[in-house]
Scaffold this active site. Structure first.
Site, PDB file in Angstrom:
ATOM      1  CD  GLU A 263      -2.793  -1.159   2.477  1.00  0.00           C
ATOM      2  OE1 GLU A 263      -2.865  -0.218   3.179  1.00  0.00           O
ATOM      3  OE2 GLU A 263      -3.582  -2.101   2.362  1.00  0.00           O
ATOM      4  CG  HIS A 281      -6.224   0.236   4.855  1.00  0.00           C
ATOM      5  ND1 HIS A 281      -4.933  -0.072   5.026  1.00  0.00           N
ATOM      6  CD2 HIS A 281      -6.845   0.193   5.878  1.00  0.00           C
ATOM      7  CE1 HIS A 281      -4.658  -0.563   6.307  1.00  0.00           C
ATOM      8  NE2 HIS A 281      -5.892  -0.529   6.753  1.00  0.00           N
TER       9      HIS A 281
END
Length: 531
Positions: A263, A281
């Site tokens: 990420e 997220h």
């Protein structure tokens, strides 16, 4: 002087106000976390650092954190904090694991609905002016089996919500007791059983060596054809490439991912596959959750800086404010016992054995252990504290063992510390009297009653006349004033010890004069932090 806290990420104004209301000076610089060089430049001014995910707490930043005592992360994940470096620096790392439980659980349920009814794709198609009603055939959740991997705080909420949707819930969690499973209304199963039976699988475990790729290619293939998977926990729990292959082959009926192995996820094998829902997220991204975790971290940090209470720390045992009050003298005693052993021991330590007797055995032994080990390790690392000491001991290969027992003697409670080296074992015991002052009550099996002072002198010798006179005369002729003088022996003409509490540090010259008498086996000056 009031503690000073830096907030280097965007936190709620209400959290800032909590610090102020508690009498803590707060410096709110919400964009500073993006400038690591500036943060490293000024971090030395602060006792606490409150962050979200934008601030990266690296070893370089911690090098300059000379006053820093606590880092508070508003949220669960602490991947942006080098916890080993923080521990070595003696800095407590706290998070707020409960502030976003409901929000994350709700997101998992929302993702399950989305993938069951292909809502994102149907929405995009409709926005494009299409009317593809027959293309987006979904499935009901009612009556389906949900497999929950991880039935902790968030997983248990998901189980509760799923039961409300009339789903059959099976749960895999090595730490889930049958009693707890029955209370939750779920069936406790092994992982293979869950994989074989589940129509939907949702993950709610941390990323560890044991859980990494828990949904591996092999395990994904064990799922029934058409099963759907949801991951709102941590990237790395699912083999994403394998999941993509099985989605394309039709073995998996769909997937919903809020977290990814890397990420920010700019590229991923799951992207642009049919019936795959991806979000960036967002598990904790609600107004309520962001407010909750900000308020919680402000309260936790304030409690620690003002009262010593430790809550939700990742590198230090939790200690409530009430425990901190009661345990204060015992924590100080534990430090003194460790300090005595550390100063008396020159060779490498192999093991530390700690015995807790009576009332102290009912206290927070993890915290007391940390204090003992910190006292010992100061001998080798001057800046060690309760946070860093266990890590220092572990790096040196020192084994730590704890025993607790009911009251066994005249004292309502006592602590005994024994260290083991290749050459010997050395032990000391102490207690806390009703006046709240720690005392040494036994050294090397010899009973004593010694008040603990900043400057002390320890001697051992064969029990014989003249020892007291020699000590007194030598101290007096060299201008050293004795505040307290404690003697003990095993038996007449056997081994004897003396512990002197003096007003100033005994000089090397005085130590040399005592050794020159030939009357002492050992003469050792000692220093204790009694502030």
């Amino acid at each position: 002087m009031a503690p000073k806290v830096l907030i280097s990420d965007k936190l709620s104004p209400a959290a800032v106000q909590i610090f102020k209301d508690r009498g803590i000076e707060v410096d709110f610089q919400p964009d500073l976390g993006k400038d690591k060089d500036k943060l490293a430049e000024i971090i030395g001014e602060y006792d606490g650092l409150a962050i979200r995910s934008a601030t990266k707490v690296t070893p370089k930043i911690l090098e300059n954190a000379h006053k820093l005592r606590v880092i508070g992360r508003a949220g669960i994940g602490t991947d942006n904090i080098d916890k080993d470096a923080a521990s070595k620096k003696g800095v407590i790392v706290m998070n707020t694991p409960f502030g976003n439980m409901i929000t994350t659980a709700e997101h998992a349920i929302a993702m399950m609905f989305a993938v069951a009814r292909q809502i994102p794709e149907a929405s995009a198609s409709t926005h494009a002016g299409k009317w593809e009603k027959s293309k987006f055939m979904g499935v009901e959740l009612t009556g389906k089996t949900l497999g929950v991997i991880g039935a902790g705080n968030i997983g248990s909420i998901v189980c509760d919500r799923a039961r409300g949707l009339k789903m059959k819930v099976v749960a895999y969690d090595p730490f889930l007791s049958q009693e707890r499973a029955d209370k939750m209304g779920v069936e406790k199963v092994e992982l293979d059983d869950l994989l074989a039976r589940a129509d939907f699988v949702t993950l709610h475990v941390p990323l560890t060596d044991q859980t990494r790729n828990i949904l591996s290619r092999e395990n994904l293939q064990k799922l029934k054809k058409g099963a759907r998977i949801i991951n709102c926990a941590r990237g790395g729990l699912v083999d994403e490439a394998a999941a993509a292959d099985l989605l394309q082959s039709g073995h998996l009926g769909g997937a919903a991912f809020d977290v990814f192995a890397e990420e920010p996820a700019k590229e991923n094998p799951l992207f642009n596959l049919p019936n795959v829902v991806c979000t960036p997220h967002l598990g904790a991204a609600t107004t309520e959750a962001q407010e909750n975790v900000a308020l919680q971290v402000a309260e936790q940090m304030s409690d620690y800086l003002l009262t010593g209470a430790v809550t939700n720390a990742l590198n230090m045992p939790s200690v409530t404010a009430e425990e901190a009050k009661v345990m204060g003298p015992w924590l100080k005693l534990a430090d003194h016992l460790g300090s005595f052993i550390g100063q008396m021991t020159d060779e490498p330590i192999k093991a530390i054995n700690i015995l807790y007797d009576g009332e102290v055995a009912e206290m927070n032994l993890d915290a007391l252990n940390c204090s003992v080990v910190a006292g010992i390790m100061k001998r080798f690392h001057a800046d060690v504290n309760m946070v860093s000491a266990p890590l220092v001991a572990r790096e040196r290969g020192v084994k730590i063992a704890t025993t607790n027992q009911a009251q066994s003697g005249a004292f309502e409670g006592y602590v005994k510390v024994t260290v083991v080296t290749d050459k010997r074992e050395r032990s000391i015991a102490g207690t806390v009297f009703s006046d709240g002052k720690p005392r040494f009550i036994q050294i090397k099996g010899i009973n004593i009653d010694a008040e603990i002072g900043r400057h002390m002198l320890y001697t051992s010798n064969e029990d014989a006349p003249g020892i007291i006179g020699t000590l007194g005369n030598t101290m007096g002729s060299n201008g050293v004033n004795i505040a307290n003088f404690t003697l003990g022996r095993k038996a007449a003409k056997g081994e004897a010890i003396a512990l002197l509490y003096v007003d100033e540090r005994v000089s090397d010259d005085v130590i040399g004069k005592l050794n020159a008498t030939g009357m002492f086996r050992q003469v050792k000056p000692l220093e204790f932090d009694v502030a």
